[in-house]
Design an enzyme around this catalytic site. Structure first.
Site, PDB file in Angstrom:
ATOM      1  N   SER A  99       0.820  -1.204   0.000  1.00 25.95           N
ATOM      2  CA  SER A  99       0.000   0.000   0.000  1.00 25.95           C
ATOM      3  C   SER A  99       0.855   1.255   0.000  1.00 25.95           C
ATOM      4  CB  SER A  99      -0.927   0.007   1.210  1.00 25.95           C
ATOM      5  OG  SER A  99      -0.195  -0.256   2.368  1.00 25.95           O
ATOM      6  N   HIS A 159      -2.364  -2.834  -6.538  1.00 22.81           N
ATOM      7  CA  HIS A 159      -2.878  -2.399  -5.228  1.00 22.81           C
ATOM      8  C   HIS A 159      -4.393  -2.564  -5.218  1.00 22.81           C
ATOM      9  CE1 HIS A 159      -3.186   1.060  -2.081  1.00 22.81           C
ATOM     10  NE2 HIS A 159      -3.272  -0.126  -1.518  1.00 22.81           N
ATOM     11  N   GLU A 162      -5.241  -0.187  -8.325  1.00 23.93           N
ATOM     12  CA  GLU A 162      -4.279   0.885  -8.642  1.00 23.93           C
ATOM     13  C   GLU A 162      -3.023   0.169  -9.133  1.00 23.93           C
ATOM     14  OE1 GLU A 162      -2.895   3.078  -5.154  1.00 23.93           O
ATOM     15  OE2 GLU A 162      -3.132   4.959  -6.236  1.00 23.93           O
ATOM     16  N   ASN A 168      -3.459   6.350  -1.267  1.00 17.17           N
ATOM     17  CA  ASN A 168      -3.136   6.641   0.133  1.00 17.17           C
ATOM     18  C   ASN A 168      -2.570   8.043   0.341  1.00 17.17           C
ATOM     19  OD1 ASN A 168      -4.104   4.419   1.546  1.00 17.17           O
ATOM     20  ND2 ASN A 168      -2.440   3.160   0.745  1.00 17.17           N
TER      21      ASN A 168
HETATM   22  N1  3HC Z   1     -16.828 -10.234   0.249  1.00 18.38           N
HETATM   23  C1  3HC Z   1     -17.889 -10.232  -0.553  1.00 18.38           C
HETATM   24  N2  3HC Z   1     -18.889  -9.326  -0.455  1.00 18.38           N
HETATM   25  C2  3HC Z   1     -18.812  -8.436   0.526  1.00 18.38           C
HETATM   26  C3  3HC Z   1     -17.733  -8.369   1.420  1.00 18.38           C
HETATM   27  C4  3HC Z   1     -16.699  -9.325   1.241  1.00 18.38           C
HETATM   28  N3  3HC Z   1     -15.623  -9.322   2.028  1.00 18.38           N
HETATM   29  N4  3HC Z   1     -17.928  -7.331   2.288  1.00 18.38           N
HETATM   30  C5  3HC Z   1     -19.088  -6.763   1.943  1.00 18.38           C
HETATM   31  N5  3HC Z   1     -19.630  -7.426   0.876  1.00 18.38           N
HETATM   32  C6  3HC Z   1     -20.837  -7.051   0.129  1.00 18.38           C
HETATM   33  C7  3HC Z   1     -22.109  -7.287   0.894  1.00 18.38           C
HETATM   34  O1  3HC Z   1     -22.578  -8.598   0.690  1.00 18.38           O
HETATM   35  C8  3HC Z   1     -23.039  -6.248   0.266  1.00 18.38           C
HETATM   36  O2  3HC Z   1     -23.534  -6.702  -0.980  1.00 18.38           O
HETATM   37  P1  3HC Z   1     -24.847  -5.981  -1.678  1.00 18.38           P
HETATM   38  O3  3HC Z   1     -24.426  -4.613  -2.102  1.00 18.38           O
HETATM   39  O4  3HC Z   1     -25.168  -6.871  -2.841  1.00 18.38           O
HETATM   40  O5  3HC Z   1     -25.897  -5.964  -0.620  1.00 18.38           O
HETATM   41  C9  3HC Z   1     -22.107  -5.082  -0.023  1.00 18.38           C
HETATM   42  O6  3HC Z   1     -20.786  -5.633  -0.080  1.00 18.38           O
HETATM   43  C10 3HC Z   1     -22.198  -4.053   1.054  1.00 18.38           C
HETATM   44  O7  3HC Z   1     -21.974  -4.702   2.315  1.00 18.38           O
HETATM   45  P2  3HC Z   1     -22.892  -4.522   3.601  1.00 18.38           P
HETATM   46  O8  3HC Z   1     -24.311  -4.301   3.214  1.00 18.38           O
HETATM   47  O9  3HC Z   1     -22.581  -5.626   4.552  1.00 18.38           O
HETATM   48  O10 3HC Z   1     -22.297  -3.267   4.310  1.00 18.38           O
HETATM   49  P3  3HC Z   1     -22.196  -1.799   3.809  1.00 18.38           P
HETATM   50  O11 3HC Z   1     -23.273  -1.399   2.893  1.00 18.38           O
HETATM   51  O12 3HC Z   1     -21.965  -1.051   5.062  1.00 18.38           O
HETATM   52  O13 3HC Z   1     -20.831  -1.791   2.947  1.00 18.38           O
HETATM   53  C11 3HC Z   1     -18.508  -1.658   2.631  1.00 18.38           C
HETATM   54  C12 3HC Z   1     -19.625  -2.270   3.439  1.00 18.38           C
HETATM   55  C13 3HC Z   1     -18.535  -2.203   1.195  1.00 18.38           C
HETATM   56  C14 3HC Z   1     -17.219  -2.084   3.304  1.00 18.38           C
HETATM   57  C15 3HC Z   1     -18.708  -0.091   2.585  1.00 18.38           C
HETATM   58  O14 3HC Z   1     -18.875   0.405   3.886  1.00 18.38           O
HETATM   59  C16 3HC Z   1     -17.555   0.640   1.953  1.00 18.38           C
HETATM   60  O15 3HC Z   1     -17.445   0.733   0.720  1.00 18.38           O
HETATM   61  N6  3HC Z   1     -16.637   1.192   2.792  1.00 18.38           N
HETATM   62  C17 3HC Z   1     -15.446   1.872   2.335  1.00 18.38           C
HETATM   63  C18 3HC Z   1     -14.391   0.845   2.059  1.00 18.38           C
HETATM   64  C19 3HC Z   1     -13.101   1.471   1.598  1.00 18.38           C
HETATM   65  O16 3HC Z   1     -12.932   2.667   1.515  1.00 18.38           O
HETATM   66  N7  3HC Z   1     -12.147   0.592   1.293  1.00 18.38           N
HETATM   67  C20 3HC Z   1     -10.833   1.006   0.903  1.00 18.38           C
HETATM   68  C21 3HC Z   1      -9.926   0.963   2.106  1.00 18.38           C
HETATM   69  S1  3HC Z   1      -8.333   1.552   1.714  1.00 18.38           S
HETATM   70  C22 3HC Z   1      -7.514   0.198   1.195  1.00 18.38           C
HETATM   71  O17 3HC Z   1      -7.988  -0.923   1.209  1.00 18.38           O
HETATM   72  C23 3HC Z   1      -6.137   0.446   0.691  1.00 18.38           C
HETATM   73  C24 3HC Z   1      -5.077   0.206   1.691  1.00 18.38           C
HETATM   74  O18 3HC Z   1      -3.830   0.457   1.057  1.00 18.38           O
HETATM   75  C25 3HC Z   1      -5.161   1.006   2.958  1.00 18.38           C
END
Ligand code: 3HC
Length: 284
Positions: free
Chosen positions: A120, A141, A153, A191
């Site tokens: 990352s 990424h 990315e 990031n």
């Molecule tokens: N595998 C498969 N499906 C998943 C899953 C997983 N691990 N986690 C969630 N889902 C699916 C759910 O089944 C749901 O499907 P649907 O849209 O068909 O109903 C959908 O994703 C949304 O999940 P939930 O309804 O349980 O929960 P939310 O609506 O609260 O969404 C989230 C959860 C997708 C995590 C949302 O909150 C989100 O997009 N958050 C931001 C995440 C983000 O910014 N990620 C990037 C982090 S930075 C990074 O990773 C880089 C690193 O370098 C730091």
């Protein structure tokens, strides 16, 4: 050369998500872990997350079974990477660990294999230089949760060839992802933009501007973020956020990236977010 077989090194949060999406899109995957118990945990997570997709009718239960059959576990890096066309490393963000993994991979992978790191923030050019083939080295990424987030990315190191880039771009599309090319600079784009926002949210709490709940409400309701920045920081891991901020701070030598003292204190206290059950919020 076509990318057919993929090795994924590391079955943690990112590694199991990466193995999940490759396997679900028809690639045979060698999932490489250091211990059987870690591999079992990764497979259980993949099983659970594929199950969620069946429940949401995004895939059928036959597709779930076929995806799981595509994954084989290896506890030995040399054997796991030997016949892979693409090797994706998702081990912890520690240069020493990455160094020993990539040196082993370099000695065991077949000629022509593409090497990709899911780092990352560590320089792709610096990791590539550990191997004898920096032209075939690239950053892939992914974002957490990997099965859900569309972005990959793609980070080009100083010596990454156009051919390597083209193959990784095409492979990312086969995963149903959207590849976005960026050059190798601290924090890449994701990031470099995300972490200062999270850090500023922590400063707002530190300076008593608002509670964590209210900082997150502002960003969710006012800016349509799916999670507030502090909930997201817990989700990513506060230790990971601190490491990335330190890479930005040291890489640019610019005080605007200095980590908030409250973030440092929370990491010192072992309050790392979801994975320890407590961060800015409680997950007991
Ligand atoms: N595998 C498969 N499906 C998943 C899953 C997983 N691990 N986690 C969630 N889902 C699916 C759910 O089944 C749901 O499907 P649907 O849209 O068909 O109903 C959908 O994703 C949304 O999940 P939930 O309804 O349980 O929960 P939310 O609506 O609260 O969404 C989230 C959860 C997708 C995590 C949302 O909150 C989100 O997009 N958050 C931001 C995440 C983000 O910014 N990620 C990037 C982090 S930075 C990074 O990773 C880089 C690193 O370098 C730091």
């Amino acid at each position: 050369m076509d990318i057919r077989k993929v090795a994924v090194i590391g079955g943690g949060t990112m590694g199991n998500g990466i193995a999940h999406v490759f396997a679900m899109n028809g690639f045979p995957v060698h999932l490489i872990e250091t211990k059987q118990e870690f591999a079992d945990r990764a497979l259980a997570t993949i099983d659970k997350n594929l199950g969620r997709m069946v429940d949401k009718e995004k895939i059928t239960s036959d597709q779930k079974d076929a995806s799981l059959k595509n994954i084989s576990v290896f506890l030995d890096v040399d054997k796991g990477v030997a016949d892979a066309d693409l090797i994706v490393e998702a081990v912890p963000e520690n240069f020493g660990i990455k160094e020993s993994v990539w040196k082993a991979v370099d000695g065991a992978a077949k000629e022509g294999a593409i090497f990709a790191s899911n780092t990352s923030s560590i320089s792709i050019t610096k990791i590539a230089a550990l191997t004898s083939r920096p032209d075939r080295f690239i950053g892939m990424h992914f974002f957490n949760p990997v099965p859900v987030m569309k972005l990959v990315e793609i980070v080009r190191g100083l010596d990454t060839s156009d051919e390597t880039y083209a193959m990784v771009e095409e492979t990312s599309k086969k995963l149903g992802k959207v590849p976005v090319p960026v050059n190798d600079m601290p924090g890449f784009v994701s990031n470099r933009v995300l972490m200062p926002m999270i850090n500023e949210a922590i400063f707002a709490v530190y300076e008593g501007v608002a509670t964590p709940e209210n900082v997150d409400e502002v960003m969710k309701l006012g800016m349509a973020h799916p999670m507030g920045p502090l909930r997201l920081a817990d989700f990513i891991g506060l230790d990971v956020c601190l490491d990335i901020l330190n890479v930005l701070y040291e890489g640019f030598k610019d005080p605007k990236y200095r980590p908030c003292p409250l973030l440092v204190k929370m990491v010192d206290a072992g309050k790392l977010g979801n994975k320890t059950g407590e961060g800015f919020f409680s997950y007991q």
